[in-house]
Every structure is written in structure tokens, then in C-alpha cells.
Design a protein around this motif. Structure first.
Motif, PDB file in Angstrom:
ATOM      1  N   ARG A  41      14.882  60.794  76.433  1.00 41.81           N
ATOM      2  CA  ARG A  41      15.743  59.641  76.289  1.00 41.81           C
ATOM      3  C   ARG A  41      16.953  59.948  75.398  1.00 41.81           C
ATOM      4  N   ALA A  44      19.324  62.021  77.429  1.00 42.27           N
ATOM      5  CA  ALA A  44      19.946  61.196  78.470  1.00 42.27           C
ATOM      6  C   ALA A  44      21.060  60.327  77.892  1.00 42.27           C
ATOM      7  N   VAL A  45      20.790  59.692  76.758  1.00 44.73           N
ATOM      8  CA  VAL A  45      21.784  58.810  76.143  1.00 44.73           C
ATOM      9  C   VAL A  45      23.009  59.612  75.684  1.00 44.73           C
ATOM     10  N   TYR A  48      25.042  60.813  78.684  1.00 44.84           N
ATOM     11  CA  TYR A  48      25.793  59.722  79.300  1.00 44.84           C
ATOM     12  C   TYR A  48      27.019  59.362  78.453  1.00 44.84           C
ATOM     13  N   GLU A  49      26.854  59.318  77.156  1.00 46.23           N
ATOM     14  CA  GLU A  49      27.979  59.017  76.256  1.00 46.23           C
ATOM     15  C   GLU A  49      29.069  60.078  76.382  1.00 46.23           C
ATOM     16  N   LEU A  52      30.763  59.849  79.814  1.00 49.67           N
ATOM     17  CA  LEU A  52      31.691  58.715  79.856  1.00 49.67           C
ATOM     18  C   LEU A  52      32.979  59.035  79.112  1.00 49.67           C
ATOM     19  N   GLU A  92      32.390  54.805  63.434  1.00 50.94           N
ATOM     20  CA  GLU A  92      31.939  53.699  64.291  1.00 50.94           C
ATOM     21  C   GLU A  92      33.052  52.661  64.387  1.00 50.94           C
ATOM     22  N   ALA A 108      33.607  50.515  72.484  1.00 45.87           N
ATOM     23  CA  ALA A 108      33.287  49.912  71.190  1.00 45.87           C
ATOM     24  C   ALA A 108      33.416  50.939  70.063  1.00 45.87           C
ATOM     25  N   MET A 110      31.461  53.573  69.679  1.00 43.24           N
ATOM     26  CA  MET A 110      30.101  53.892  69.235  1.00 43.24           C
ATOM     27  C   MET A 110      29.607  55.235  69.772  1.00 43.24           C
ATOM     28  N   ASN A 114      26.894  57.890  68.075  1.00 44.63           N
ATOM     29  CA  ASN A 114      25.605  57.788  68.767  1.00 44.63           C
ATOM     30  C   ASN A 114      25.111  59.155  69.248  1.00 44.63           C
ATOM     31  N   ARG A 117      23.761  60.960  66.243  1.00 38.66           N
ATOM     32  CA  ARG A 117      22.466  60.418  65.841  1.00 38.66           C
ATOM     33  C   ARG A 117      21.345  60.916  66.752  1.00 38.66           C
TER      34      ARG A 117
ATOM     35  N   SER B  35      28.187  49.922  75.330  1.00 42.39           N
ATOM     36  CA  SER B  35      28.317  50.804  74.156  1.00 42.39           C
ATOM     37  C   SER B  35      27.291  50.445  73.095  1.00 42.39           C
ATOM     38  N   LEU B  38      23.622  51.134  74.273  1.00 40.52           N
ATOM     39  CA  LEU B  38      23.313  52.570  74.192  1.00 40.52           C
ATOM     40  C   LEU B  38      23.109  53.025  72.752  1.00 40.52           C
ATOM     41  N   MET B  62      19.199  55.426  81.513  1.00 43.03           N
ATOM     42  CA  MET B  62      19.176  56.391  80.408  1.00 43.03           C
ATOM     43  C   MET B  62      18.207  55.934  79.324  1.00 43.03           C
ATOM     44  N   ASP B  64      15.521  54.045  79.783  1.00 40.53           N
ATOM     45  CA  ASP B  64      14.191  53.714  80.321  1.00 40.53           C
ATOM     46  C   ASP B  64      13.846  52.241  80.127  1.00 40.53           C
TER      47      ASP B  64
END
Ligand SMILES: Nc1ncnc2c1ncn2[C@@H]1O[C@H](COP(=O)(O)OP(=O)(O)OP(=O)(O)O)[C@@H](O)[C@H]1O
Ligand SMILES: [Mg+2]
Lengths: 141, 123
Positions: A41, A44-45, A48-49, A52, A92, A108, A110, A114, A117, B35, B38, B62, B64
Motif C-alpha cells: 500500500r 502504491a500510494v 501514484y503520487e 500524478l 505541505e 493540495a 500533499m 506524502n 512519509r 490529495s 491519499l 491504491m 485498498d
């Protein structure tokens, strides 16, 4: 470290419809390799960030996944325009996203914090007029 | 509660994942800002939203997430729904506004996902 697997995805600037397809594939492949739970996870996050950001902010680039026996590495490399003030970009809430990105629910400010992190190791280098490279490492054990 | 209970409470229509309505749910979040979702959501939860673009499904994928709830009767396009289906996401739509949907679900016991606020850093 021995490389088990490597795949690169070209990511086009401003292609909002396809944005995320590379990350979907990255998640699927890691899952096939037996990666699961929290680390899957987080990869994946972060993927994706960063994907994007390539679509929204860059002039186009490439996202590369490399899998090692005990780690997964994501590298995003683009061909510009570069980030003039990295310290500001990492904060942020700082965003230069356009209206189209915002209308889709992004912008935003973030994403970069993110990624940092979620990754076990995070590094970013950028040169104005040249491009931005982000490297993230995720320990699998 | 289960997703089936949510469907009852919201008088919702099930768009995808009708075979997974017995999935238990404990928390939810409501946002149109992917944003933030996520960045702050780190558990398998429910997303209540008024946005119906493909990125809502990708964000859910992403993270789940278990279930997507569209409010004000919104329904995304078929290809977006099929994509959600492939990810194993349950998708429902309710005629209620986000505010009313959240209020009813909270009243029935669902709670917000724990997230840090902008104030936490100062305290
Ligand atoms: N690859 C890139 N090329 C050029 N500029 C970038 C790139 N990635 C990020 N930036 C700059 O850094 C800022 C912060 O990025 P970050 O991902 O944190 O936020 P965002 O993309 O604007 O919004 P969010 O990620 O919350 O949707 C961006 O608004 C942009 O100005
Ligand atoms: Mg971003």
C-alpha cells in the motif's frame, strides 16, 4: 544488490485520463511477486503520487520500478521544467497545480510530503530547465 | 455494521460488488480532495464523495478501500464502474447529500478514520 526485476513506464505530460495506469500495473506486479499488506500500500500510494506529479507538473518523464530481494525502488525522472525551490515544494500545502488537476481532486500540495512519509528512503534532486529525479526505496522485510 | 447496513441506511443503490455486501465496516471518510485522502487515510475504509472521475477509483485502489459511496445520486461512467469492479471495490450511490449521508452513518455507529489535523504539528 542483485536485481530481480525492472520495468519502466513512460508518463506523458497532461495525460489526465491515463494518469495512474503505471501505478496500477506496479501494484499488480508487486502483488504477483508476493508483496502485500502495509508495504504494498505504501509503494502504491507513493507511486501514484509521483506519477500524478509527472502528469500534472512535468513535461513528461519515466517511472521505473526495480525489485531487489529485500527492497523495491521507484525512480521518477522527467525532462523538465524542474523545481526552482525544493524546500518550498516539500512543504505541505505548497502547490502550483492548474485548474484541471484541482478539478480532479488534486493540488493540495500533499504529494511530496506524502511520498517521503511512505517511503523508507526518499531523495529528490531538481534543476531548473533540466528536470526532476525522485528516488524512493521500500524495504520488503 | 456491514456495507449492506449502509445501503439500507442511505437508501442506496448498489452499482458494483453486490456479492461483497456482508463486508464489515467501522470507519469512513468524506472528501472530494483525493490529495488529502491519499495523504491521511491509512486503513481499509469507506470513502464518501461527490467526485465521479476515474481518479476516485484509482485512489481507492491504491489505498485498498472497501467501499465507495457517491452522494446526490451521482453515478460514474460504466468504464469507471467496471474498473472499480476489477479492483474488488463495492460501489453504491445515494440520493442524499454528503452531509446527510455522513450524519446518518455516524448516528448508526460509523466513525471517522483517525487523521492528523493541521494543528497537531503546533501542539
Ligand atoms: N515532477 C515535477 N516537475 C516540476 N514541478 C514539480 C514536480 N513535482 C512536484 N512539483 C512542484 O512541487 C509542488 C508540490 O508537489 P506536491 O506533489 O507536494 O503537491 P501537488 O502535486 O501540487 O498537489 P497534490 O500532490 O496534493 O495533489 C507542485 O505543485 C509543483 O510546483
Ligand atoms: Mg502531487
Amino acid at each position: 544488490m542483485e536485481e530481480l526485476f525492472r520495468i519502466s513506464y513512460p508518463v506523458a505530460a497532461a495525460d489526465y485520463t491515463s494518469a495512474g495506469k503505471a501505478s496500477t500495473d506496479i501494484k499488480r506486479r508487486l502483488k504477483q511477486l508476493g508483496v502485500s499488506g502495509d508495504v504494498l500500500r505504501r509503494v502504491a500510494v507513493a507511486s501514484y503520487e509521483v506519477e500524478l506529479n509527472l502528469v500534472i507538473h512535468s513535461l513528461g518523464g519515466e517511472l521505473t520500478l526495480t525489485v531487489f530481494p529485500d527492497a523495491a525502488q521507484l525512480v521518477s525522472a522527467d525532462v523538465g521544467p524542474g523545481i526552482p525551490d525544493l524546500e518550498m515544494a516539500m512543504r505541505e500545502g505548497y502547490s502550483t497545480a492548474n485548474d484541471e488537476a484541482r478539478s480532479l481532486g488534486f493540488g493540495a500540495g500533499m504529494g511530496l510530503p506524502n511520498m517521503k512519509r511512505n517511503a523508507d528512503e526518499f531523495s529528490i534532486t531538481s534543476e531548473k530547465g533540466v528536470g526532476t529525479t525522485i528516488t524512493m526505496l521500500f524495504r520488503l522485510q | 455494521m456491514t456495507i449492506a447496513d449502509m445501503v439500507n441506511i442511505l437508501n442506496a443503490k448498489v452499482l458494483r460488488g453486490a456479492d461483497k455486501l456482508d463486508t464489515p465496516v467501522y470507519t469512513a471518510c468524506c472528501s472530494d480532495l483525493m490529495s488529502d485522502v491519499l495523504a491521511f487515510v491509512d486503513e481499509k475504509t469507506v470513502l464518501i464523495t461527490g467526485l465521479t472521475n476515474p481518479h476516485v477509483v484509482r485512489t481507492s485502489e491504491m489505498l485498498d478501500l472497501k467501499c465507495l459511496v457517491f452522494v446526490r445520486g451521482k453515478i460514474p461512467t460504466e468504464d469507471i464502474l467496471d474498473n472499480a469492479d476489477e479492483q474488488g471495490l463495492v460501489v453504491i450511490t445515494s440520493k442524499l447529500t454528503a452531509f446527510s449521508a455522513c450524519g446518518l452513518l455516524y448516528d448508526a455507529g460509523l466513525r471517522g478514520v483517525p487523521v492528523p489535523t493541521a494543528w497537531d504539528a503546533e501542539e
